[in-house]
Design a protein around this motif. Structure first.
Motif, PDB file in Angstrom:
ATOM      1  N   GLN A 101      19.477  52.168  49.094  1.00 17.75           N
ATOM      2  CA  GLN A 101      19.811  51.757  50.911  1.00 17.75           C
ATOM      3  C   GLN A 101      18.494  51.075  50.769  1.00 17.75           C
ATOM      4  OE1 GLN A 101      22.757  51.847  52.467  1.00 17.75           O
ATOM      5  NE2 GLN A 101      23.248  52.996  50.063  1.00 17.75           N
ATOM      6  N   ASP A 155      21.238  39.929  40.890  1.00 14.56           N
ATOM      7  CA  ASP A 155      21.004  40.383  42.788  1.00 14.56           C
ATOM      8  C   ASP A 155      22.081  39.920  43.626  1.00 14.56           C
ATOM      9  OD1 ASP A 155      19.379  42.479  41.915  1.00 14.56           O
ATOM     10  OD2 ASP A 155      17.331  41.211  42.299  1.00 14.56           O
ATOM     11  N   GLN A 214      18.257  41.596  52.939  1.00 18.26           N
ATOM     12  CA  GLN A 214      18.807  42.526  52.290  1.00 18.26           C
ATOM     13  C   GLN A 214      19.298  42.669  50.898  1.00 18.26           C
ATOM     14  OE1 GLN A 214      20.302  44.957  54.689  1.00 18.26           O
ATOM     15  NE2 GLN A 214      19.836  47.468  53.785  1.00 18.26           N
ATOM     16  N   LYS A 238      32.361  38.812  58.246  1.00 17.22           N
ATOM     17  CA  LYS A 238      31.705  39.630  57.705  1.00 17.22           C
ATOM     18  C   LYS A 238      30.204  38.632  57.474  1.00 17.22           C
ATOM     19  CE  LYS A 238      32.767  40.983  53.208  1.00 17.22           C
ATOM     20  NZ  LYS A 238      33.071  41.789  51.758  1.00 17.22           N
ATOM     21  N   GLN A 244      22.111  44.420  47.973  1.00 15.35           N
ATOM     22  CA  GLN A 244      23.295  44.848  48.782  1.00 15.35           C
ATOM     23  C   GLN A 244      23.400  45.801  47.354  1.00 15.35           C
ATOM     24  OE1 GLN A 244      25.269  44.389  51.812  1.00 15.35           O
ATOM     25  NE2 GLN A 244      22.767  43.882  52.093  1.00 15.35           N
ATOM     26  N   ASN A 245      23.035  44.764  46.321  1.00 20.22           N
ATOM     27  CA  ASN A 245      24.051  45.784  44.601  1.00 20.22           C
ATOM     28  C   ASN A 245      22.792  46.705  44.424  1.00 20.22           C
ATOM     29  OD1 ASN A 245      23.044  43.602  44.597  1.00 20.22           O
ATOM     30  ND2 ASN A 245      23.845  43.145  42.705  1.00 20.22           N
ATOM     31  N   ASN A 294      26.954  36.797  51.416  1.00 14.94           N
ATOM     32  CA  ASN A 294      25.961  37.087  50.791  1.00 14.94           C
ATOM     33  C   ASN A 294      25.835  35.852  49.630  1.00 14.94           C
ATOM     34  OD1 ASN A 294      25.685  40.054  51.962  1.00 14.94           O
ATOM     35  ND2 ASN A 294      27.944  40.231  50.737  1.00 14.94           N
ATOM     36  N   LEU A 323      21.662  39.395  51.249  1.00 14.99           N
ATOM     37  CA  LEU A 323      21.978  39.013  52.767  1.00 14.99           C
ATOM     38  C   LEU A 323      21.322  38.930  53.325  1.00 14.99           C
ATOM     39  CD1 LEU A 323      24.332  39.438  54.409  1.00 14.99           C
ATOM     40  CD2 LEU A 323      23.488  41.844  55.357  1.00 14.99           C
TER      41      LEU A 323
END
Length: 255
Positions: free
Chosen positions: A158, A51, A137, A87, A139-140, A90, A54
């Protein structure tokens, strides 16, 4: 007259070879319509290996949380400078079930829910930051819908909750020829396990496979009529040839 009857019998046999499939029920939720199922909202997604998370650490003291919000950047090898816009970093859960977090080091998060992971990081941050807020959160998070559906494919999720019905809807629903008893393939620490869900019954809401997890595969088998139809399309010429020969032989013998 006898010859005509023989030909009709042969034609009936040909049709029987290609259409002897009973009509299947295709409607969803046929059974247990008066039953109410409760406690569906208790499902919470648990993090797994691979996993990608973020993680944002927030506080009124921006300087205090700066070390916990490292940017991810790309470097230009020629000019030895940063390229592109930075950015948020992750964090990948490795094969030990851990992430490596700034300052805090290795944290075991596999098997924890989002809330449990937030509580863990918040507790670890208390010696460094006051009034800290942690947001996480995944992300994948993705699921795959394959087989006899209108638009098979991989779908990114999402949020942290997606049901097997949501996934089918994303794929445009089952084709009319899709089996209403579907399979869900799921990766676990012990290997891949398969769950079976009957879309004709409201009992699907109680299945442990009703809520999908990371990388689940929803597979819809074609029904027997479609399989037989595919076989018929491949062998139509052969059936016609055999039937023609049989008709000719019967006609000769009937003279």
């Amino acid at each position: 007259m006898f010859k005509i009857r023989i030909k009709l019998i042969a034609l009936t046999l040909l049709i029987g070879f290609t259409s002897c499939v009973s009509k299947k029920s295709i409607s969803y939720f046929q059974n247990d319509k008066e039953v109410t199922y409760k406690n569906l909202t208790k499902f919470e997604l648990k993090f797994k290996k691979d996993d990608l998370l973020l993680i944002n650490v927030l506080s009124e003291d921006l300087e205090a949380v700066k070390s916990f919000n490292l940017p991810s950047v790309s470097y230009d090898v020629v000019s030895n400078s940063v390229s592109g816009m930075p950015k948020q970093q992750n964090y990948l859960i490795d094969q030990n079930g851990e992430i490596i977090f700034p300052v805090l080091g290795k944290l075991k998060v596999e098997g924890l829910t989002r809330i449990e992971t937030i509580e863990l990081i918040t507790k670890k941050l208390k010696p460094f930051v006051k009034d800290v807020t942690v947001n996480i959160q995944i992300q994948n998070f993705k699921v795959n819908v394959l087989g006899d559906v209108r638009s098979p494919g991989m779908f990114l999720v999402q949020n942290e909750r997606i049901t097997v019905l949501d996934a089918i809807a994303l794929a445009g629903d089952l084709n009319i020829s899709g089996e209403r008893i579907i399979e869900v393939k799921r990766e676990t620490n012990k290997g891949v396990t398969t769950g079976v869900i009957d879309l004709k019954s409201n009992k699907l809401y109680m299945s442990p496979f009703y809520y999908l997890q990371q990388n689940d595969v929803v597979y819809v088998n074609p029904n027997k009529a479609k399989i037989q139809s595919a076989s018929y399309n491949q062998n139509t010429g052969l059936f016609i040839s055999i039937t023609s020969v049989l008709i000719s032989l019967i006609s000769i013998l009937a003279r």
